[in-house]
Design a protein around this motif. Structure first.
Motif, PDB file in Angstrom:
ATOM      1  N   ARG A 119       0.886  -1.170   0.000  1.00  0.00           N
ATOM      2  CA  ARG A 119       0.000   0.000   0.000  1.00  0.00           C
ATOM      3  C   ARG A 119       0.924   1.219   0.000  1.00  0.00           C
ATOM      4  NH1 ARG A 119      -4.127   0.799   4.978  1.00  0.00           N
ATOM      5  NH2 ARG A 119      -2.141   0.872   6.060  1.00  0.00           N
ATOM      6  N   LEU A 120       1.204   1.744  -1.181  1.00  0.00           N
ATOM      7  CA  LEU A 120       2.147   2.857  -1.299  1.00  0.00           C
ATOM      8  C   LEU A 120       1.574   4.101  -0.620  1.00  0.00           C
ATOM      9  CD1 LEU A 120       3.251   2.509  -5.036  1.00  0.00           C
ATOM     10  CD2 LEU A 120       4.373   1.577  -2.994  1.00  0.00           C
ATOM     11  N   HIS A 121       2.388   4.707   0.228  1.00  0.00           N
ATOM     12  CA  HIS A 121       1.932   5.898   0.937  1.00  0.00           C
ATOM     13  C   HIS A 121       3.121   6.682   1.488  1.00  0.00           C
ATOM     14  CE1 HIS A 121       2.334   2.848   4.092  1.00  0.00           C
ATOM     15  NE2 HIS A 121       2.578   3.859   4.922  1.00  0.00           N
ATOM     16  N   ILE A 122       2.844   7.912   1.863  1.00  0.00           N
ATOM     17  CA  ILE A 122       3.811   8.773   2.541  1.00  0.00           C
ATOM     18  C   ILE A 122       3.239   9.035   3.925  1.00  0.00           C
ATOM     19  CG2 ILE A 122       4.973  11.015   2.527  1.00  0.00           C
ATOM     20  CD1 ILE A 122       4.310  11.066  -0.561  1.00  0.00           C
ATOM     21  N   THR A 123       3.891   8.542   4.941  1.00  0.00           N
ATOM     22  CA  THR A 123       3.406   8.729   6.306  1.00  0.00           C
ATOM     23  C   THR A 123       3.718  10.156   6.746  1.00  0.00           C
ATOM     24  OG1 THR A 123       3.796   6.403   6.792  1.00  0.00           O
ATOM     25  CG2 THR A 123       3.556   7.881   8.682  1.00  0.00           C
ATOM     26  N   ILE A 124       2.673  10.863   7.187  1.00  0.00           N
ATOM     27  CA  ILE A 124       2.908  12.214   7.702  1.00  0.00           C
ATOM     28  C   ILE A 124       2.635  12.303   9.200  1.00  0.00           C
ATOM     29  CG2 ILE A 124       2.568  13.374   5.497  1.00  0.00           C
ATOM     30  CD1 ILE A 124      -0.249  14.117   6.520  1.00  0.00           C
ATOM     31  N   GLN A 125       2.058  11.251   9.760  1.00  0.00           N
ATOM     32  CA  GLN A 125       1.851  11.185  11.204  1.00  0.00           C
ATOM     33  C   GLN A 125       1.785   9.714  11.594  1.00  0.00           C
ATOM     34  OE1 GLN A 125      -2.106  11.954  12.944  1.00  0.00           O
ATOM     35  NE2 GLN A 125      -1.104  13.606  14.069  1.00  0.00           N
TER      36      GLN A 125
END
Length: 157
Positions: free
Chosen positions: A102-108
């Motif tokens: 699950r491609l994502h950019i974690t911001i928190q």
């Protein structure tokens, strides 16, 4: 990511990530752990993939992580690259990395569920899907807290 997208994602991360846990810049994780013994082969594989064009990508929605919030990355081409790497290193993958990506950019991350829900509500007010520039691939080494860059590969195609 491209410079403008990197700066934008880093600002979000600085605003919402617990400061004591925010030890690295915003990023898209393809794998969480590959053993150090495969580093030579990994570098060769990343170099081969980087000879091609940048994969088209979009941030298409916000993603709840339960105890955090991420930006979901839609990129069939980047997923295909990840699949190629997963097949190459299949015997070395952890259960987490062998699962469906699950491609994502974690911001928190690592906050309470109520704090995460509040962040999601704030971000949803102004969220708009947007293109995302993927500038390259990189390998990092975890060193007990800090991370060290092993090598970065910019797309050339």
């Amino acid at each position: 990511m491209g410079a403008a997208d990197q700066s934008w994602a880093d600002r979000l991360r600085q605003a919402y990530f617990p400061p004591e846990r925010n030890q690295i810049s915003a990023h898209i994780t393809l794998f969480h752990h590959l053993p150090p013994g495969c580093l030579g082969e990994l570098k060769a594989a990343l170099g081969e993939l980087a000879r091609g064009p940048r994969p088209p990508a979009r941030i298409d929605r916000l993603l709840s992580l339960g105890q955090g919030v991420a930006l979901h990355v839609h990129s069939p081409a980047l997923l295909a690259m990840r699949q190629e790497l997963a097949e190459r290193f299949a015997a070395l993958l952890t259960p987490q990395d062998a699962g469906r990506p699950r491609l994502h950019i974690t911001i928190q991350n690592k906050v309470t569920a109520p704090v995460a829900r509040e962040t999601m509500a704030v971000l949803e007010r102004d969220f708009r899907p947007r293109p995302l520039a993927i500038a390259g691939l990189a390998a990092w080494e975890y060193r007990g807290g800090p991370w060290a860059l092993v090598q970065r590969y910019g797309f050339r195609g």
